[in-house]
Enzyme design. Sequence first.
Site, PDB file in Angstrom:
ATOM      1  N   GLY A  11      64.039  73.018  52.768  1.00 51.50           N
ATOM      2  CA  GLY A  11      62.908  73.822  52.233  1.00 51.50           C
ATOM      3  C   GLY A  11      62.530  74.421  53.725  1.00 51.50           C
ATOM      4  N   SER A 150      59.012  71.756  58.458  1.00 52.14           N
ATOM      5  CA  SER A 150      58.390  71.227  57.316  1.00 52.14           C
ATOM      6  C   SER A 150      56.855  71.603  57.230  1.00 52.14           C
ATOM      7  CB  SER A 150      58.345  69.540  57.195  1.00 52.14           C
ATOM      8  OG  SER A 150      57.347  69.205  56.288  1.00 52.14           O
ATOM      9  N   ASP A 152      54.453  70.195  55.471  1.00 53.48           N
ATOM     10  CA  ASP A 152      53.479  69.224  55.064  1.00 53.48           C
ATOM     11  C   ASP A 152      53.146  68.216  56.317  1.00 53.48           C
ATOM     12  OD1 ASP A 152      54.036  70.209  52.745  1.00 53.48           O
ATOM     13  OD2 ASP A 152      55.365  68.637  52.059  1.00 53.48           O
ATOM     14  N   GLY A 195      51.611  69.025  49.617  1.00 49.99           N
ATOM     15  CA  GLY A 195      51.441  67.628  50.273  1.00 49.99           C
ATOM     16  C   GLY A 195      51.559  66.678  49.105  1.00 49.99           C
TER      17      GLY A 195
END
Length: 363
Positions: A11, A150, A152, A195
């Site tokens: 991602g 990332s 998150d 998340g």
Amino acid sequence: DKGLAVFTSGGDSQGMNAAVRACVRMAIYVGCKAYFIREGYQGMVDGGDCIQEATWASVSSIIHRGGTIIGSARCQDFRERAGRLKAANNLVQRGITNLVVIGGDGSLTGANLFRQEWSSLLDELEKNNTITSEQKNKYNVLHIVGLVGSIDNDFCGTDMTIGTDTALHRIIEAIDAIASTAYSHQRTFIMEVMGRHCGYLAISAAIATEADFMFIPEEPVPVNWQDALCTKLAQERSAGQRLNIVIVAEGACDREGNPISAEDVRKVIDARLKHDARITVLGHVQRGGNPSAFDRVLACRMGAEATLALMEATPDSVPVVISLDGNQTVRVPLMECVERTQAVAKAMKEHRWADAVKLRGRS
Ligand code: ADP
């Protein structure tokens, strides 16, 4: 004449370009030949134009751009040895034996496996006359360093991952915008944020926007959460507040592990409080836009450090990820962090929330 390649995988996240730029520039500065690999592992397997030499100028004017200009992808071929064999050949032909992988735990696991297999891949390439024995001897060790992109902040071993701060900015901008319309019409807004295993974005956004209630994966609410939610929202309204904000992280659930969605929350508010309640799912907006100052600087520091770590690596040094510890960029063992991250995800899946929080440690 060391060859170093950088690629982004899995991602995307804001700040990846800043990291690519820093890796490339530091590599050129210390006298390496720097390469981009486009489209993650797919580009490494496909070779050809996907692997291009990077110049000082080729990474100009990208630091402020979101996403990743060299592309990211998920790649099935790299999961098979045959794909990794092709990838190894593409690297050897260009003299690349240093890799900076910017991605999540999956991408880092793949890189570690590739490094472990490297000499046996080269043996096989020599056996079928794809590479010469001189090439095999010259390029017999592959060094890898990981950077974590990332949004998150779900990776163990670093205080912050590249992209998290920007995602938080996007969330806060969106909530501020919604709060002004909610205020006018006395509405309740339920915001779904990303998340799946990590409530960092939800908690930070809740604090920064004065949200009234939040649902996060790590601390599931009691099964009768409806009562606490409605009491709190009603209390705020009777104290004169004209709007309510509720934040729901994607992976939220109750203590029995039943998932809680934004729609579940809306239904309860609608039925019990008769509030005009609306849902906003922020989705990919959170991944978009220009990286924040924090992410740009973090990625620059991590990228430069990644190249330096590769230059200092020896055949028996343990692969590292560059992490933020306090305000220092440090090198930490890659597989230890990956394994801990995967153990946290497993604990969350099995509803062992306290274990997950303990395993995660600081961040
Ligand atoms: P992330 O890096 O964001 O966790 P993924 O788990 O999808 O994302 O991994 C990205 C890519 O990394 C995969 O598409 C695959 O090419 C490679 N990869 C992931 N895990 C492995 C593995 N165990 N072995 C080989 N390659 C892997």
